[in-house]
Design a protein around this motif. Structure first.
Motif, PDB file in Angstrom:
ATOM      1  N   PHE A 329       0.830  -1.197   0.000  1.00 16.79           N
ATOM      2  CA  PHE A 329       0.000   0.000   0.000  1.00 16.79           C
ATOM      3  C   PHE A 329       0.869   1.252   0.000  1.00 16.79           C
ATOM      4  CE2 PHE A 329       0.896  -0.529   4.487  1.00 16.79           C
ATOM      5  CZ  PHE A 329       1.070   0.771   4.934  1.00 16.79           C
ATOM      6  N   GLY A 331       0.174   5.754   0.763  1.00 15.00           N
ATOM      7  CA  GLY A 331      -0.821   6.727   1.181  1.00 15.00           C
ATOM      8  C   GLY A 331      -0.176   7.970   1.752  1.00 15.00           C
ATOM      9  N   GLN A 344      -5.122   5.862   2.480  1.00 17.36           N
ATOM     10  CA  GLN A 344      -4.206   4.938   1.836  1.00 17.36           C
ATOM     11  C   GLN A 344      -4.964   4.024   0.888  1.00 17.36           C
ATOM     12  OE1 GLN A 344      -2.728   2.609   5.378  1.00 17.36           O
ATOM     13  NE2 GLN A 344      -3.326   0.826   4.137  1.00 17.36           N
ATOM     14  N   ALA A 345      -4.244   3.521  -0.107  1.00 16.09           N
ATOM     15  CA  ALA A 345      -4.787   2.573  -1.072  1.00 16.09           C
ATOM     16  C   ALA A 345      -3.821   1.407  -1.181  1.00 16.09           C
ATOM     17  CB  ALA A 345      -4.992   3.230  -2.433  1.00 16.09           C
ATOM     18  N   VAL A 359      -8.104  -4.241  -5.265  1.00 16.18           N
ATOM     19  CA  VAL A 359      -7.696  -2.964  -4.680  1.00 16.18           C
ATOM     20  C   VAL A 359      -8.604  -2.638  -3.493  1.00 16.18           C
ATOM     21  CG1 VAL A 359      -7.386  -0.492  -5.101  1.00 16.18           C
ATOM     22  CG2 VAL A 359      -6.830  -2.142  -6.896  1.00 16.18           C
ATOM     23  N   TYR A 360      -8.039  -2.035  -2.462  1.00 16.23           N
ATOM     24  CA  TYR A 360      -8.824  -1.615  -1.305  1.00 16.23           C
ATOM     25  C   TYR A 360      -8.356  -0.231  -0.865  1.00 16.23           C
ATOM     26  CZ  TYR A 360      -4.739  -2.780   1.544  1.00 16.23           C
ATOM     27  OH  TYR A 360      -3.481  -2.822   2.080  1.00 16.23           O
ATOM     28  N   GLU A 361      -9.142   0.391  -0.010  1.00 15.57           N
ATOM     29  CA  GLU A 361      -8.830   1.715   0.518  1.00 15.57           C
ATOM     30  C   GLU A 361      -9.010   1.717   2.026  1.00 15.57           C
ATOM     31  OE1 GLU A 361     -10.308   1.219  -3.268  1.00 15.57           O
ATOM     32  OE2 GLU A 361     -11.750   1.509  -1.620  1.00 15.57           O
ATOM     33  N   HIS A 389     -13.823  -1.352  -0.080  1.00 11.80           N
ATOM     34  CA  HIS A 389     -13.557  -1.684  -1.475  1.00 11.80           C
ATOM     35  C   HIS A 389     -14.502  -0.807  -2.287  1.00 11.80           C
ATOM     36  CE1 HIS A 389     -12.069  -5.180   0.741  1.00 11.80           C
ATOM     37  NE2 HIS A 389     -11.194  -5.316  -0.240  1.00 11.80           N
TER      38      HIS A 389
END
Length: 404
Positions: A329, A331, A344-345, A359-361, A389
């Motif tokens: 990740f 961010g 953050q991603a 992908v997540y955040e 997500h």
């Protein structure tokens, strides 16, 4: 217990002590998040100086309307033709008492109270929300200003999914009365004078419980608003300006240990813990931000339990191998004194059996109990994050972290 100081009419303080009832049920740890943000973002200490008492304090009122958006194929609720509501925000313009206020160009902090009528009361009910927020100036002129307001807090929904009295299985989006509430508002503001502003803008809000109780699709609302802001004394407090030296753009090695809970897919099912560990590096820049990048790991006992009790999905004995996730990740953390707002991603390197995309955040906050420029342990903080997500929340994690 929250201490809030307000300027008195003399050189003394007026101290207001607010006792917070310790709501610590594990099914709704979003209360922890609200408490930390409330305590550390909204606690302000204003010492009597050349400015007048209450200078910079304002009350903003916005009337809004919009449409609920179907953001998931499982979202089966009927869509209202129109949703309306009222948002009242109590704001305070910082004036530079703390160094970070000057480095952040004297931001505006506040606490908002929102009422939302979604338009189909028998299905959605009404939503009552309270949320701390931060106003970020994007473009500032003498009369016109373009701003972004970001807030997150807690909301009470009058209707939710229920298999018991009162019976309501139509609402498959929300599984609990208490939910997390996120609000984003963008305004074009006109300064009429030092007492009045008028504004028009667009807004987005989301509320859900981050899988602590099922179902949990959440409700997304896009809309527009118009409103006014009133400053009883003045909208232009006198700023304290120091000759600040830039902070060193240092690198730190950091880690976080957090924990979350997921409810089984069936409503009113059992809660399962998830364990998360994060190792990363950070680099401070412009004396008010931290770039962060590293490695995320999470182990989900809900997935492990499902595989153990449902033979045939994976080879027996390999359930644990399909119950964890790893990811890289990047961010940024926006520093506001002892509070850091983190965005953050991440990208998954290893997926668990149940996937939700590559992908997540994460969005959340750190509350720093230790902040030092020298020594072995330079940072120690409590933290909480919402993992999503896109528009679908996965979990809320909370724990602690350190920096070396």
């Amino acid at each position: 217990m929250i201490y809030m100081h307000f300027p008195a009419f003399t050189n003394r303080f007026i101290k207001v002590v607010i006792f917070v009832h310790p709501i610590t049920t594990m099914r709704n740890p979003v209360f922890y998040f609200l408490f930390f943000i409330f305590y550390f973002l909204l606690t302000t200490t204003c010492i009597a100086q050349d400015t007048k008492p209450w200078e910079g304090f304002g009350i903003e009122v916005n009337a809004f309307e919009g449409r609920v958006i179907k953001h998931n194929a499982k979202f089966e609720l009927p869509l209202p033709s129109l949703t309306t509501g009222l948002d009242v925000n109590f704001q305070y313009k910082t004036y530079g008492k703390k160094e970070w206020e000057q480095r952040r160009r004297y931001p505006i902090i506040g606490v908002g109270i929102a009422y939302t009528n979604y338009g189909i009361d028998s299905v959605y009910g009404r939503l009552f929300s309270i949320y701390p927020n931060l106003v970020i100036p994007l473009i500032t002129g003498r009369k016109l200003e373009w701003t972004l307001r970001i807030g997150d807090g807690i909301a009470y929904a009058t209707r939710d999914y229920s298999r018991i009295h009162p019976f309501d299985t139509i609402n498959n989006a929300i599984g609990s009365k208490i939910n997390d509430y996120g609000s984003f508002m963008m305004d074009l503001r006109y300064h009429v004078n030092t007492h009045w502003d008028v504004q028009v803008g667009a807004n987005f809000s989301h509320y859900s419980n981050a899988s602590f109780q099922q179902p949990n699709l959440g409700v997304n609302l896009f809309g527009a608003h118009v409103g006014v802001k009133y400053f009883p004394v003045s909208s232009e407090p006198k700023h304290i300006v120091r000759d600040l030296k830039p902070l060193k753009n240092r690198w730190l090695f950091q880690f976080r240990l957090t924990m979350a809970y997921d409810e089984a897919n069936a409503p009113l099912g059992p809660l399962y813990p998830a364990y998360l560990a994060t190792g990363y590096v950070s680099k401070r820049w412009l004396s008010k931000n931290k770039f962060i990048g590293g490695f995320d790991y999470s182990y989900h006992t809900l997935i492990y339990s499902f595989l153990r009790n449902n033979i045939g999905f994976v080879t027996p004995g390999t359930e644990a191998q399909h119950s964890y996730k790893t990811a890289v990740f990047a961010g940024n953390e926006f520093l506001l004194g002892r509070v850091g707002i983190v965005l953050q991603a991440g990208y998954y390197l290893h997926q668990a059996f149940q996937t939700q995309g590559k992908v997540y955040e994460k969005i959340g906050g750190n509350v720093y109990l230790v902040q030092k420029e020298h020594g072995l342990i330079k940072e120690f903080f409590l933290c909480t994050y919402l993992k999503t997500h896109l528009s679908v929340a996965e979990l809320v994690e909370f724990g602690f972290g350190m920096g070396f």
